[in-house]
Design an enzyme around this catalytic site. Structure first.
Site, mmCIF file in Angstrom:
data_model
loop_
_atom_site.group_PDB
_atom_site.id
_atom_site.type_symbol
_atom_site.label_atom_id
_atom_site.label_comp_id
_atom_site.label_asym_id
_atom_site.label_seq_id
_atom_site.Cartn_x
_atom_site.Cartn_y
_atom_site.Cartn_z
ATOM 1 N N HIS A 275 0.881 -1.333 -0.025
ATOM 2 C CA HIS A 275 0.029 -0.114 -0.022
ATOM 3 C C HIS A 275 0.804 1.210 -0.132
ATOM 4 O O HIS A 275 0.715 2.118 -0.640
ATOM 5 C CB HIS A 275 -0.754 0.003 1.219
ATOM 6 C CG HIS A 275 -2.311 -0.955 0.975
ATOM 7 N ND1 HIS A 275 -2.574 -1.705 1.824
ATOM 8 C CD2 HIS A 275 -2.933 -0.852 -0.072
ATOM 9 C CE1 HIS A 275 -3.824 -2.068 1.301
ATOM 10 N NE2 HIS A 275 -3.820 -1.772 0.015
ATOM 11 N N CYS B 283 -6.485 -4.891 -27.125
ATOM 12 C CA CYS B 283 -5.846 -5.064 -25.655
ATOM 13 C C CYS B 283 -4.415 -5.616 -25.867
ATOM 14 O O CYS B 283 -3.907 -5.707 -24.700
ATOM 15 C CB CYS B 283 -6.799 -6.204 -24.772
ATOM 16 S SG CYS B 283 -6.717 -7.768 -25.457
ATOM 17 N N ARG C 297 7.259 -14.271 -30.530
ATOM 18 C CA ARG C 297 7.327 -13.144 -29.697
ATOM 19 C C ARG C 297 8.446 -13.029 -28.397
ATOM 20 O O ARG C 297 8.925 -12.165 -27.902
ATOM 21 C CB ARG C 297 6.076 -12.518 -29.170
ATOM 22 C CG ARG C 297 5.359 -13.676 -28.115
ATOM 23 C CD ARG C 297 3.918 -13.317 -27.831
ATOM 24 N NE ARG C 297 3.703 -12.901 -26.593
ATOM 25 C CZ ARG C 297 2.452 -12.362 -26.209
ATOM 26 N NH1 ARG C 297 1.310 -13.031 -26.833
ATOM 27 N NH2 ARG C 297 2.183 -11.857 -24.978
ATOM 28 N N ARG D 37 -6.134 -10.834 -17.225
ATOM 29 C CA ARG D 37 -5.497 -11.980 -17.506
ATOM 30 C C ARG D 37 -5.546 -13.140 -16.434
ATOM 31 O O ARG D 37 -4.763 -13.335 -15.646
ATOM 32 C CB ARG D 37 -3.802 -11.752 -17.680
ATOM 33 C CG ARG D 37 -3.666 -11.027 -19.157
ATOM 34 C CD ARG D 37 -2.186 -10.703 -19.189
ATOM 35 N NE ARG D 37 -1.681 -10.491 -20.562
ATOM 36 C CZ ARG D 37 -1.675 -9.183 -21.097
ATOM 37 N NH1 ARG D 37 -1.579 -8.179 -20.301
ATOM 38 N NH2 ARG D 37 -1.189 -8.965 -22.434
ATOM 39 N N ASN E 49 -0.500 -8.700 -29.649
ATOM 40 C CA ASN E 49 0.808 -9.389 -29.452
ATOM 41 C C ASN E 49 0.947 -10.911 -30.203
ATOM 42 O O ASN E 49 1.867 -11.114 -30.770
ATOM 43 C CB ASN E 49 1.100 -9.760 -27.977
ATOM 44 C CG ASN E 49 0.612 -8.440 -27.022
ATOM 45 O OD1 ASN E 49 0.917 -7.433 -27.453
ATOM 46 N ND2 ASN E 49 0.364 -8.649 -25.801
ATOM 47 N N ASP E 50 -0.246 -11.633 -30.035
ATOM 48 C CA ASP E 50 -0.059 -12.799 -30.781
ATOM 49 C C ASP E 50 -0.711 -12.756 -32.187
ATOM 50 O O ASP E 50 0.108 -13.284 -32.920
ATOM 51 C CB ASP E 50 -1.115 -13.873 -30.090
ATOM 52 C CG ASP E 50 -0.694 -14.395 -28.560
ATOM 53 O OD1 ASP E 50 0.505 -14.814 -28.669
ATOM 54 O OD2 ASP E 50 -1.313 -14.596 -27.788
ATOM 55 N N ARG F 206 -10.594 -12.554 -19.089
ATOM 56 C CA ARG F 206 -10.419 -13.497 -20.208
ATOM 57 C C ARG F 206 -10.072 -14.843 -19.448
ATOM 58 O O ARG F 206 -9.449 -15.047 -18.500
ATOM 59 C CB ARG F 206 -9.097 -12.937 -20.923
ATOM 60 C CG ARG F 206 -8.377 -14.345 -21.877
ATOM 61 C CD ARG F 206 -7.355 -13.632 -22.407
ATOM 62 N NE ARG F 206 -6.005 -13.708 -21.717
ATOM 63 C CZ ARG F 206 -5.003 -13.266 -22.162
ATOM 64 N NH1 ARG F 206 -4.797 -12.770 -23.338
ATOM 65 N NH2 ARG F 206 -3.720 -13.323 -21.401
#
Ligand code: PEP
Ligand code: MG
Length: 537
Positions: free
Chosen positions: A187, A499, A462, A294, A451-452, A330
């Protein structure tokens, strides 16, 4: 000149004099008390006073850093009401132990328990326990809260800092802090970020008094503390600091503003997260929602898959914190570079082209059903959407929908409340982009995983550093696939977002807006920069 490295909490630069901060120590010895009732009363009064102090800190934080950070003190207040914690202390007092020692002992035990947990977020809570315990001890012992005093703005060098210490710092006098301990998830780190203090934790430096008053630079970009910098280093980093300050100051003016172009086109700017611990950063950055949770991060770094209840708690916490804003979860995208030994997946020649993501979920539906049950149960606590990764065919979506319908029926039969849940897919294979006209008929939204999509379109792994020089993320093949996906999605009334990392590439924002992209989901750090770019289009 001395250089030390640490973990950066915020990418920024501070230059000033070092101030070595040591906590006021006082000896806590165990003594025997005869009047147990009086000691219990003294303890109850101290807890009451601590609660009052926390309320004051909450109000102070509310005005200085806003509601989401102020919540820390509400959480401390709740910890202070924890029956297990209070009972353990009272039981020690009942055995004739003085209250100060009992609080210290129990606080240390709880803190160690948290510190030993697997979950990084929970581990970071161990310092919160110490913070509330020391607050109670200080009240019992009549010691006032240690103030951090200095006449000029300083870089604070400390062993560790608690959230209360951080919030009580005079913001005009603290330029940055450097701690020897602490995690970037604590925190305190979250507060430092929202206070825009470039800071380092876990720094390899000793707390030496001789550092007091020495000139130092905290370079959050390079994760370095430089003590007594040479002239050329000082002037180069001063220039970099001035640039950073003026950029961030002007960006914060955009909080609360809309992501709208000059001709009125609105784009949603959402955030990518890996777990509950990231949500504060989303709120700090004024992210409009979560465009990619994710969920596989919940499955990594452990010996067995998370149970339905464990997952439910995580999804529920994110949905509640987002308070009605959209949260796109996801489903498990494990395999390739993200491995979990307990799944017993065989090594493969080409893991990126292998048994991963939705392929595992459709082949091992038990894993999939557990996750879907957890998400649908959590959906009653906010606005949840689900998206499925690595899709290549309409057939996959049909199978997914059958399983989803079955899970929903099962939960309805158990009288479990559920919210409305939008279903979408990731477009991250060339196949999905090319047949996006057919896929769009089946779902409510697309989220393009650049990305993919880049790795599969350009046939460039990648992970392979050697190919970075030929990996053209702006390749027209990728941009054409994105355009095609947006057009096909819109024809069937499906909204379309991006995304992957390309979403935060502001040199492409105008291109995406022109294509009609509805949403860009990025790391919280990039939200305001992206908003600025959109507003200038
Ligand atoms: C993508 O592929 O662009 C994506 C967002 O998913 P990940 O990076 O997790 O594979
Ligand atoms: Mg992907």
């Amino acid at each position: 000149m001395i250089k030390c490295t640490g973990k950066s909490v915020l990418k920024g630069i501070a230059i000033g004099k070092l101030y070595v901060y040591r906590k006021k120590e006082f000896s806590l010895v165990k003594t025997r008390v005869e009047d147990v009732q009086a000691e219990l009363k003294r303890f109850d009064q101290a807890v009451e006073e601590a609660e009052k102090q926390l309320e004051t800190l909450y109000q102070e934080a509310l005005t200085s850093v806003g509601e989401s950070e102020a919540k820390i003190f509400e959480v401390h207040g709740m910890m202070l009401e924890d029956e297990g914690y209070l009972e353990d202390i009272k039981n020690m007092i009942k055995e004739n132990c003085n209250a100060e020692y009992a609080v210290k002992e129990v606080g240390d035990n709880y803190s160690q328990m948290f510190a030993a947990m697997d979950n990084e977020y929970m581990r970071a809570r161990s310092v919160d326990i110490l913070d509330i315990s020391s607050k109670v001890i200080n009240i019992l012992a009549g010691v006032g809260q240690d103030a951090i005093k200095s006449d000029e703005p300083v870089i604070l060098l400390a062993d560790d800092l608690t959230p209360s210490e951080t919030i009580q710092m005079d913001k005009n006098k603290v330029l940055a802090f450097v701690t020897i301990h602490g995690s970037a998830n604590s925190h305190t780190a979250i507060l430092a970020r929202s206070l825009n203090l470039p800071s380092l934790v876990s720094t390899d430096i000793a707390l030496l008094d001789e550092y007091n008053g020495q000139t130092a630079i905290v370079d959050g970009f390079n994760e370095e503390l430089i003590i007594n910098p040479m002239d050329d280093v000082l002037s180069a980093l001063s220039a970099k600091r001035d640039e950073w300050i003026s950029e961030t100051e002007s960006l914060r003016k955009l909080i609360g503003k809309e992501n709208v172009t000059t001709d009125g086109r609105r784009v949603n700017v959402y955030c990518n997260i890996g777990g509950v611990e990231d949500v504060d950063r989303v709120l700090e950055a004024d992210g409009g929602g979560i465009g990619l949770f994710r969920s596989e991060f919940l499955y990594l770094g452990r010996d067995s898959a998370p149970t339905e209840d464990e997952q439910f708690e995580s999804y529920k916490a994110v949905l509640e914190k987002m308070n009605g804003k959209k949260v796109i979860i996801r489903t498990l995208d494990i395999g390739a570079d993200k491995k979990a030994d307990y799944l017993g997946l065989d090594p493969e020649e080409n893991p990126a082209l292998g048994y991963r993501a939705i392929r595992i979920c459709l082949n091992q539906p038990d894993i999939f059903r557990t996750q879907l049950r957890a998400i649908y149960r959590a959906s009653a606590y906010g606005t949840a959407s689900i998206m499925f990764p690595m899709i290549i065919s309409v057939d996959e979506i049909k199978k997914i929908k059958e399983i989803v319908a079955d899970v929903k029926k099962e939960l309805a039969d158990e009288n479990i409340p559920m919210g409305e849940v939008e279903l979408g897919i990731m477009i991250e294979t060339p196949a999905a982009a090319i047949i996006s006209d057919e896929l769009a008929k089946e779902v409510e939204f697309f989220s393009i995983g650049t990305n993919d999509l880049t790795q599969y379109t350009l046939a460039i792994d990648r992970q392979n550093q050697k190919l970075e020089n030929i990996c053209d993320t702006h390749h027209s093949a990728i941009l054409r696939l994105i355009r095609m996906t947006v057009e096909n999605g819109h024809k069937e009334n499906a909204w379309v977002g991006i995304c992957g990392e390309l979403a935060s590439d502001t040199s492409l924002t105008k291109t995406f807006v022109d294509m009609g992209v509805d949403e860009l989901s990025v790391s919280p750090t990039y939200v305001l920069g992206l908003r600025k770019t959109i507003r200038e289009i």
